[in-house]
Design a protein around this motif. Structure first.
Motif, PDB file in Angstrom:
ATOM      1  N   ARG A 109       0.827  -1.197   0.000  1.00 23.92           N
ATOM      2  CA  ARG A 109       0.000   0.000   0.000  1.00 23.92           C
ATOM      3  C   ARG A 109       0.867   1.254   0.000  1.00 23.92           C
ATOM      4  O   ARG A 109       1.807   1.386   0.764  1.00 23.92           O
ATOM      5  N   ILE A 110       0.552   2.206  -0.867  1.00 21.19           N
ATOM      6  CA  ILE A 110       1.287   3.451  -0.954  1.00 21.19           C
ATOM      7  C   ILE A 110       0.581   4.491  -0.101  1.00 21.19           C
ATOM      8  O   ILE A 110      -0.585   4.814  -0.336  1.00 21.19           O
ATOM      9  N   THR A 111       1.266   4.991   0.879  1.00 19.75           N
ATOM     10  CA  THR A 111       0.649   5.982   1.748  1.00 19.75           C
ATOM     11  C   THR A 111       1.080   7.403   1.401  1.00 19.75           C
ATOM     12  O   THR A 111       0.523   8.363   1.933  1.00 19.75           O
ATOM     13  N   SER A 112       2.054   7.535   0.518  1.00 17.44           N
ATOM     14  CA  SER A 112       2.473   8.854   0.071  1.00 17.44           C
ATOM     15  C   SER A 112       2.743   8.785  -1.430  1.00 17.44           C
ATOM     16  O   SER A 112       3.406   7.866  -1.904  1.00 17.44           O
ATOM     17  N   ILE A 113       2.234   9.722  -2.173  1.00 18.71           N
ATOM     18  CA  ILE A 113       2.363   9.691  -3.633  1.00 18.71           C
ATOM     19  C   ILE A 113       3.807   9.995  -4.045  1.00 18.71           C
ATOM     20  O   ILE A 113       4.371  11.021  -3.636  1.00 18.71           O
ATOM     21  N   PRO A 114       4.423   9.096  -4.852  1.00 16.71           N
ATOM     22  CA  PRO A 114       5.806   9.321  -5.293  1.00 16.71           C
ATOM     23  C   PRO A 114       5.959  10.669  -6.003  1.00 16.71           C
ATOM     24  O   PRO A 114       5.121  11.063  -6.820  1.00 16.71           O
ATOM     25  N   GLY A 115       7.034  11.359  -5.668  1.00 20.11           N
ATOM     26  CA  GLY A 115       7.306  12.636  -6.319  1.00 20.11           C
ATOM     27  C   GLY A 115       6.661  13.836  -5.650  1.00 20.11           C
ATOM     28  O   GLY A 115       6.929  14.980  -6.024  1.00 20.11           O
ATOM     29  N   SER A 119       5.339  18.220   2.616  1.00 22.30           N
ATOM     30  CA  SER A 119       4.594  19.449   2.891  1.00 22.30           C
ATOM     31  C   SER A 119       3.344  19.553   2.033  1.00 22.30           C
ATOM     32  O   SER A 119       2.301  20.050   2.480  1.00 22.30           O
ATOM     33  N   TRP A 120       3.443  19.084   0.783  1.00 26.48           N
ATOM     34  CA  TRP A 120       2.272  19.075  -0.092  1.00 26.48           C
ATOM     35  C   TRP A 120       1.260  18.036   0.357  1.00 26.48           C
ATOM     36  O   TRP A 120       0.060  18.316   0.412  1.00 26.48           O
ATOM     37  N   MET A 121       1.741  16.807   0.667  1.00 22.29           N
ATOM     38  CA  MET A 121       0.823  15.747   1.075  1.00 22.29           C
ATOM     39  C   MET A 121       0.064  16.132   2.335  1.00 22.29           C
ATOM     40  O   MET A 121      -1.105  15.778   2.513  1.00 22.29           O
ATOM     41  N   ILE A 185       0.779  27.278  -9.566  1.00 21.18           N
ATOM     42  CA  ILE A 185       1.183  26.126  -8.768  1.00 21.18           C
ATOM     43  C   ILE A 185       0.305  26.090  -7.523  1.00 21.18           C
ATOM     44  O   ILE A 185       0.097  27.127  -6.876  1.00 21.18           O
ATOM     45  N   GLY A 186      -0.237  24.920  -7.215  1.00 22.38           N
ATOM     46  CA  GLY A 186      -1.059  24.854  -6.012  1.00 22.38           C
ATOM     47  C   GLY A 186      -1.916  23.616  -5.924  1.00 22.38           C
ATOM     48  O   GLY A 186      -1.848  22.712  -6.759  1.00 22.38           O
ATOM     49  N   LEU A 187      -2.733  23.589  -4.884  1.00 24.58           N
ATOM     50  CA  LEU A 187      -3.690  22.520  -4.625  1.00 24.58           C
ATOM     51  C   LEU A 187      -5.069  23.154  -4.646  1.00 24.58           C
ATOM     52  O   LEU A 187      -5.359  24.053  -3.846  1.00 24.58           O
ATOM     53  N   PHE A 188      -5.901  22.689  -5.569  1.00 22.35           N
ATOM     54  CA  PHE A 188      -7.198  23.314  -5.761  1.00 22.35           C
ATOM     55  C   PHE A 188      -8.305  22.258  -5.850  1.00 22.35           C
ATOM     56  O   PHE A 188      -8.097  21.160  -6.375  1.00 22.35           O
ATOM     57  N   SER A 189      -9.462  22.601  -5.366  1.00 19.14           N
ATOM     58  CA  SER A 189     -10.599  21.684  -5.439  1.00 19.14           C
ATOM     59  C   SER A 189     -11.200  21.685  -6.848  1.00 19.14           C
ATOM     60  O   SER A 189     -11.004  22.614  -7.638  1.00 19.14           O
ATOM     61  N   ASP A 299       5.279  22.309 -11.509  1.00 20.86           N
ATOM     62  CA  ASP A 299       6.442  21.605 -12.046  1.00 20.86           C
ATOM     63  C   ASP A 299       6.920  20.571 -11.026  1.00 20.86           C
ATOM     64  O   ASP A 299       6.701  20.734  -9.815  1.00 20.86           O
ATOM     65  N   ALA A 300       7.569  19.486 -11.507  1.00 19.51           N
ATOM     66  CA  ALA A 300       7.958  18.371 -10.644  1.00 19.51           C
ATOM     67  C   ALA A 300       8.838  18.814  -9.482  1.00 19.51           C
ATOM     68  O   ALA A 300       8.691  18.330  -8.349  1.00 19.51           O
ATOM     69  N   GLN A 301       9.753  19.739  -9.726  1.00 21.17           N
ATOM     70  CA  GLN A 301      10.651  20.193  -8.663  1.00 21.17           C
ATOM     71  C   GLN A 301       9.884  20.907  -7.557  1.00 21.17           C
ATOM     72  O   GLN A 301      10.133  20.684  -6.364  1.00 21.17           O
ATOM     73  N   SER A 302       8.944  21.726  -7.930  1.00 21.82           N
ATOM     74  CA  SER A 302       8.153  22.454  -6.922  1.00 21.82           C
ATOM     75  C   SER A 302       7.288  21.492  -6.118  1.00 21.82           C
ATOM     76  O   SER A 302       7.157  21.655  -4.891  1.00 21.82           O
ATOM     77  N   LEU A 303       6.694  20.498  -6.783  1.00 24.18           N
ATOM     78  CA  LEU A 303       5.822  19.552  -6.087  1.00 24.18           C
ATOM     79  C   LEU A 303       6.600  18.610  -5.175  1.00 24.18           C
ATOM     80  O   LEU A 303       6.023  18.037  -4.248  1.00 24.18           O
ATOM     81  N   ALA A 304       7.876  18.415  -5.424  1.00 27.45           N
ATOM     82  CA  ALA A 304       8.702  17.521  -4.596  1.00 27.45           C
ATOM     83  C   ALA A 304       9.201  18.217  -3.335  1.00 27.45           C
ATOM     84  O   ALA A 304       9.704  17.561  -2.413  1.00 27.45           O
ATOM     85  N   ALA A 305       9.040  19.513  -3.276  1.00 34.45           N
ATOM     86  CA  ALA A 305       9.568  20.280  -2.136  1.00 34.45           C
ATOM     87  C   ALA A 305       8.808  19.983  -0.849  1.00 34.45           C
ATOM     88  O   ALA A 305       7.629  19.666  -0.871  1.00 34.45           O
TER      89      ALA A 305
END
Length: 305
Positions: A109-115, A119-121, A185-189, A299-305
């Protein structure tokens, strides 16, 4: 709107019989031994248990327990280790040591999305069971990959198919402004859908309207017509629960708006995320307001932070 979107066996000696099977040859030898035993005077002697066992092994068989006959053979034993001995108790009970399927799936089971960074999760609400991730190739790239992740009741994430997509012409920004040709860049509904075409089976509220029109040509001189046949509003600087066409901008017009998921026209967008029509239709039919869908984009780098 700012969004567009692996040796041969040695030859036997000539005198060796080749027309009889191994079973037939074995039966013939056993009959010959019995004839020789009858011709000799019969002599009875007491055998110890150990001698009897050795004779039984020399005959090529032994019995373990009622009804269990095992052929004694060293030819089949692996050359590099001792044969595995299965405890009788386990064999009688029909036990096996393989882990149950439920335990194996739990370990996978994956509890955290790769990449995606911790802080984002941590920002994903507990009730969000559908998360669309749009991960850009670079900060200034207009190409990204979209994947819909689904979270089960135990908190494990399962990935759907990965789809190629486009974003804004100049890439990404954490401070989107109207006309900057970058995607926010962000998390939106994701709460509302619509389009010029008839509702394909949306679970989200769907606004069918002839007003979803786009014309002209894109950055690669590609025609833009039909780009808004299906759209899903990304809740960046907009009021949830309204048609994607609504132009109310809570943060003000200068922060831009009209950031949508829409049909891909073959090139960069002004700020939106664009997918092929078949993927857009699948997405519209899959997103479920009861699962509180959201999109995490950048972008992948920003989402990995």
């Amino acid at each position: 709107m700012s969004g567009s979107h692996r040796a041969a066996s040695p030859r036997r000696p000539a005198s060796a019989p080749t027309d009889r099977s191994e079973a037939e040859q074995s039966q013939g030898r056993a009959a010959s031994r019995r004839s020789r035993r009858k011709a000799r005077p019969r002599r009875v002697r007491k055998l110890t248990v150990g001698t009897a066992t050795l004779l039984a092994l020399a005959a090529g068989w032994f019995t373990v327990g009622p009804g269990r006959d095992f052929q004694a053979s060293t030819a089949s034993a692996a050359p590099d280790h001792e044969p595995e001995v299965v405890p009788m108790q386990a064999a009688d009970a029909g036990q096996h040591t393989e882990a149950p399927a439920a335990d194996r799936s739990d370990r996978e089971r994956i509890t955290s999305i790769p990449g995606i960074g911790a802080s984002w999760m941590s920002q994903v609400p507990a009730d969000t069971r559908q998360l669309l991730v749009a991960s850009g190739q670079g900060k200034d790239s207009s190409d990204n990959t979209v994947t819909l992740w689904t979270r089960d009741a135990d908190g494990g994430w399962q990935a759907g198919q990965a789809w190629p997509a486009h974003n804004a012409y100049k890439g990404w920004t954490a401070d989107h402004r109207s006309g900057d040709l970058r995607s926010p860049i962000g998390l939106f509904s994701l709460t509302d859908a619509g389009g010029r075409k008839t509702d394909p089976g949306s679970k989200l509220p769907y606004d069918e309207s002839k007003s979803f029109v786009m014309s002209g040509r894109g950055f690669n001189n590609e025609p833009l017509a039909g780009s808004f046949d299906y759209v899903i509003a990304i809740n960046y600087n907009r009021v949830e629960g309204k048609s994607p066409l609504d132009t109310t901008y809570p943060q003000g017009a200068a922060k831009g708006g009209g950031i949508w998921l829409h049909l891909d026209h073959g090139g960069p967008t002004h700020g939106c995320i664009s997918l092929t029509e078949d993927h857009m239709v699948e997405l519209i039919k899959t997103l479920d307001p009861a699962l509180h869908p959201m999109i995490m984009m950048g972008d992948a780098q920003s989402l990995a932070a």
